[in-house]
Write a protein that holds these residues in place. Sequence first.
Motif, PDB file in Angstrom:
ATOM      1  N   GLU A 115     -13.562  -9.306  20.703  1.00 44.80           N
ATOM      2  CA  GLU A 115     -14.125  -9.214  19.359  1.00 44.80           C
ATOM      3  C   GLU A 115     -14.506 -10.595  18.820  1.00 44.80           C
ATOM      4  OE1 GLU A 115     -12.722  -6.472  15.684  1.00 44.80           O
ATOM      5  OE2 GLU A 115     -11.250  -7.963  16.325  1.00 44.80           O
ATOM      6  N   ARG A 116     -13.779 -11.621  19.244  1.00 50.12           N
ATOM      7  CA  ARG A 116     -14.018 -12.992  18.780  1.00 50.12           C
ATOM      8  C   ARG A 116     -14.787 -13.832  19.794  1.00 50.12           C
ATOM      9  NH1 ARG A 116      -8.258 -14.871  16.063  1.00 50.12           N
ATOM     10  NH2 ARG A 116      -7.883 -12.989  14.827  1.00 50.12           N
ATOM     11  N   ASN A 117     -15.197 -13.203  20.888  1.00 43.89           N
ATOM     12  CA  ASN A 117     -15.888 -13.934  21.964  1.00 43.89           C
ATOM     13  C   ASN A 117     -15.039 -15.089  22.486  1.00 43.89           C
ATOM     14  OD1 ASN A 117     -18.346 -12.381  21.939  1.00 43.89           O
ATOM     15  ND2 ASN A 117     -18.871 -13.413  20.018  1.00 43.89           N
ATOM     16  N   MET A 118     -13.742 -14.829  22.643  1.00 49.49           N
ATOM     17  CA  MET A 118     -12.815 -15.818  23.159  1.00 49.49           C
ATOM     18  C   MET A 118     -12.393 -15.449  24.576  1.00 49.49           C
ATOM     19  SD  MET A 118     -10.290 -16.353  19.853  1.00 49.49           S
ATOM     20  CE  MET A 118      -9.145 -17.386  20.805  1.00 49.49           C
ATOM     21  N   THR A 119     -12.079 -16.460  25.368  1.00 46.01           N
ATOM     22  CA  THR A 119     -11.498 -16.217  26.682  1.00 46.01           C
ATOM     23  C   THR A 119      -9.982 -16.159  26.563  1.00 46.01           C
ATOM     24  OG1 THR A 119     -11.456 -18.583  27.149  1.00 46.01           O
ATOM     25  CG2 THR A 119     -13.400 -17.352  27.876  1.00 46.01           C
ATOM     26  N   ALA A 120      -9.354 -15.478  27.496  1.00 45.08           N
ATOM     27  CA  ALA A 120      -7.898 -15.355  27.467  1.00 45.08           C
ATOM     28  C   ALA A 120      -7.245 -16.707  27.731  1.00 45.08           C
ATOM     29  CB  ALA A 120      -7.437 -14.346  28.508  1.00 45.08           C
ATOM     30  N   PRO A 121      -6.147 -17.020  27.016  1.00 45.51           N
ATOM     31  CA  PRO A 121      -5.443 -18.279  27.293  1.00 45.51           C
ATOM     32  C   PRO A 121      -4.803 -18.235  28.671  1.00 45.51           C
ATOM     33  CG  PRO A 121      -4.174 -16.911  25.776  1.00 45.51           C
ATOM     34  CD  PRO A 121      -5.496 -16.233  25.953  1.00 45.51           C
ATOM     35  N   PRO A 122      -4.615 -19.392  29.301  1.00 41.34           N
ATOM     36  CA  PRO A 122      -4.039 -19.412  30.654  1.00 41.34           C
ATOM     37  C   PRO A 122      -2.554 -19.067  30.682  1.00 41.34           C
ATOM     38  CG  PRO A 122      -4.378 -21.647  29.841  1.00 41.34           C
ATOM     39  CD  PRO A 122      -5.017 -20.741  28.848  1.00 41.34           C
ATOM     40  N   GLU A 123      -1.889 -19.191  29.565  1.00 37.01           N
ATOM     41  CA  GLU A 123      -0.479 -18.828  29.458  1.00 37.01           C
ATOM     42  C   GLU A 123      -0.235 -18.323  28.048  1.00 37.01           C
ATOM     43  OE1 GLU A 123       1.320 -23.243  28.326  1.00 37.01           O
ATOM     44  OE2 GLU A 123       1.484 -22.506  30.393  1.00 37.01           O
ATOM     45  N   PRO A 124       0.892 -17.631  27.807  1.00 40.39           N
ATOM     46  CA  PRO A 124       1.140 -17.104  26.462  1.00 40.39           C
ATOM     47  C   PRO A 124       1.118 -18.194  25.395  1.00 40.39           C
ATOM     48  CG  PRO A 124       2.671 -16.143  28.034  1.00 40.39           C
ATOM     49  CD  PRO A 124       1.945 -17.237  28.766  1.00 40.39           C
ATOM     50  N   VAL A 125       0.621 -17.824  24.232  1.00 36.71           N
ATOM     51  CA  VAL A 125       0.651 -18.690  23.053  1.00 36.71           C
ATOM     52  C   VAL A 125       1.669 -18.076  22.100  1.00 36.71           C
ATOM     53  CG1 VAL A 125      -0.655 -19.617  21.106  1.00 36.71           C
ATOM     54  CG2 VAL A 125      -1.766 -19.322  23.353  1.00 36.71           C
ATOM     55  N   ILE A 126       2.777 -18.771  21.877  1.00 35.03           N
ATOM     56  CA  ILE A 126       3.850 -18.207  21.062  1.00 35.03           C
ATOM     57  C   ILE A 126       4.158 -19.101  19.862  1.00 35.03           C
ATOM     58  CG2 ILE A 126       4.863 -16.977  23.024  1.00 35.03           C
ATOM     59  CD1 ILE A 126       7.073 -19.116  23.103  1.00 35.03           C
TER      60      ILE A 126
END
Length: 301
Positions: A104-115
Amino acid sequence: MRFISYYDAQGCIRPAAIPGDPQAPDAWAVDLSHPSLAARFSDLPDNLAGWVEHGLADIARRVDAINVDEDARLALTSLRLAAPLPRPGKIIGAAFNYHDALAERNMTAPPEPVIFVKSGRTVIGPNQPILVSPASGDVTYEAELAVIIGTAALHVPRERAMDHVAAYAIFNDVSATTLVKADGGFVRGKNQPASGPFGPWMVMAEDVDDPYALDIRLEIGTRVLQQSTTGGMVFDIAALIEYASARMPLDPGDVIATGTPAGVAGMHTPPAWLKPGDTVSITIDGLGQLTNPVAAGNQRS
């Protein structure tokens, strides 16, 4: 089995178990401190956090093995519920963790979790008001599956991560988007007062067949704003536990909020920022419905 915290006649928060279907017209919870049961359950603490640490599976087995007297039954419709864990030790949130939200935001998935960490003091229960302050700017809802940690976890590999899950529930990670953007981080925007609706109960992990096959739906009034499934997570529950436990100890009663799918307030036209007078309802398959009104908060940010 489901577990709740509720306010008794004196306003004290007490734990109880729901052996049957909470949606049934005659649904009831069992008061394990009732005189007819007190001796049998005298080893249990007087709060649900203590029950989690004791082991929900053991409590469920013992409740299933008894005949509950009518006097020890609490009509569910008569109870004012608190959050199942009114003060979790900590809440670990996962950002950018749904494929549909990233698309929806035209973003790619991060390589590791963002917490990030959200204070347990932000938690409110069902029907308690979410507070939005003008000083917080634009504020969004975030429908999320909550994972309740049952046993201490530190440096846990994903192969054993699910052994540490005690239960699941619904969480609304209410977020001050303006503050998150201004700070370039999550601390202030995720930790505003009364920004953590949680409930209405916890469902024991053994009673959730597949935590990745649960429909999520969020509505404000009659308007559906989020509709997705937990199968859309980028990093699954085991991956989140592995990642978080490598960076901090996870304790019994801690909560992992696993991220939110597409449809947060800023992605709608016009934006659906929370405002006083709104009523937010989140439904997740098998976990119930969590409903909270929105009210005006103070001017602090």
